[in-house]
Structures are given as C-alpha cells and as structure tokens.
Scaffold this motif. Sequence first.
Motif: not given
Length: 257
Positions: A109-112, A102-107, A166-168
């Motif tokens: 996002t462009d990388w994902v 979830r931290n990666i998805a929020v902070h 699920g977090g991402v």
Amino acid sequence: MTRTHDDTMGPHRAAPTAIRTPSFQEAAMLRALDEEPAPVPMTPHSAQEMEENLVSKHPEPTIPESDISLADIERQRARPAMWAIGVLLVLAALVVPFWAGRNIAVHHTDWVIAHCSMVDSRGIVLVAWAVTAFMLVSLTMMLVDRYRKTWFSIFLVLLCGEQFIGGVSLLKFNFWYSTYVIYGEHARIANAANLGIIAAALALAAFAVVWVGILVVVPKDSPFNVLTHVWTSLILLFVFEVAALLIVLFGGFITVV
C-alpha cells in the motif's frame, strides 16, 4: 394483215398482280416496331462483368458437384481449438491482473501511495476511463471488423490493464468502504480509478439500451435508422463515453467519494 406484238401474245399474257393494302392493325404494329429502339450490344467494362457475361452463356453448371454440405463447410471454418485458446486467454486476462493488482494494494500500500499520491484525481479518472473505454471499443471492432486477431490482441492488452487498475483500486460498486480501510486518507486515488472504470461501463450500458431501442422502435425507412449502422454506432458510443467522463469530472462525484 399484220399482227401486232400484243396480238401474238394472245392467251399467254400474264394477268396484272393486285397490290394488297395492309390493314389498320398491321400498319400500327409495323409503326410500333419501327419506333422501338434497336438492341445495343453491351461491352463488358470490368473483369466482373466479363465473368457474369461468360457465365450467362453457359446454361449448364460449371461448378462440380461435391458431397460436402454447408454444415461441413461451417464446421471447418469454426476452428474450435482457436476459440478454446481465446476463451482461456480472456479468462487469464480477467483473473491474473486483478489478483496481481489486489495483491499490490494489500501488501504494498505504501508503494502505491508514494507513486500515485502526486497525481491529480481527475488524471486518475481519465486514465482509468480511457483504458476501459478503448477496451470496449476494441471488443466492438473485433466483432465487426475483419482484422479480428489484431483487435483481439488489443482487447487482451487493454483488458489486462483495466483489470490491474481495478485490482489496485479494489473495484466494486461500494468501493469507498474498502478503499478507506486500505488507503485511509489517500483513498481518493483508488476512488478516482473506480469512478473512471464504472463511468465507462455505465456509458456502454446506456448506449446498448438506446441502440436496441432505436433498432426496435424506429422504422426502417426513418432517417434515425442510420444510427444503427456500424460506424455511426461507434460514433454514438464515443458520445456516450465522453458524456459519462464529463459527468464524473465536473459533476462533483470526485469530491463526494
């Protein structure tokens, strides 16, 4: 006058012995005994049969008496410390990877988006479904197989992967709102992952309902009772999982969300 041999024996002659004829019942009993097969000595063919034969020859118990009760034996096998460590590991696998994703998805996002936008939505569904489905299978094998430590390790690894995905993808039942807020027009990436995870979970729920229904409704002498056996149940679980995957892939759910 000369006496014969028979005359000399006179009163000392032995009287002839009468031969007794057996009755009808005695003759029938003797005939039945003759027809009965003679006991055949059994020779043990294995170490287990030898052990059973030796034990049967000793009427007195050979196991020494002990003050340890069955409850004490079960308490020694329980290993509460190992159970506590296992529960802590499961809790950590539930919380830490989901928080990290979830931290990666929020902070980030462009990388994902940069790394996942080139992947087809059906591929993302397949990956998320496979991780979740095999995680559930490893959990089931941990309960029924004797190699519990191995299956528990596999379960922990797959649980971490499922929670991270699920977090991402910001996993929840109404995920399409949050995924659109975070990913915008690239929300299909997270939506596809959520569909794969939810499909595997719903397939397990449907399998559990059917399995319990078979266990309760179907009689023991019915041929359908074979579906409650361990390996047959695992095959049935795979059938449900594959059916759920096919419904998501070709049922139009990917285009809807």
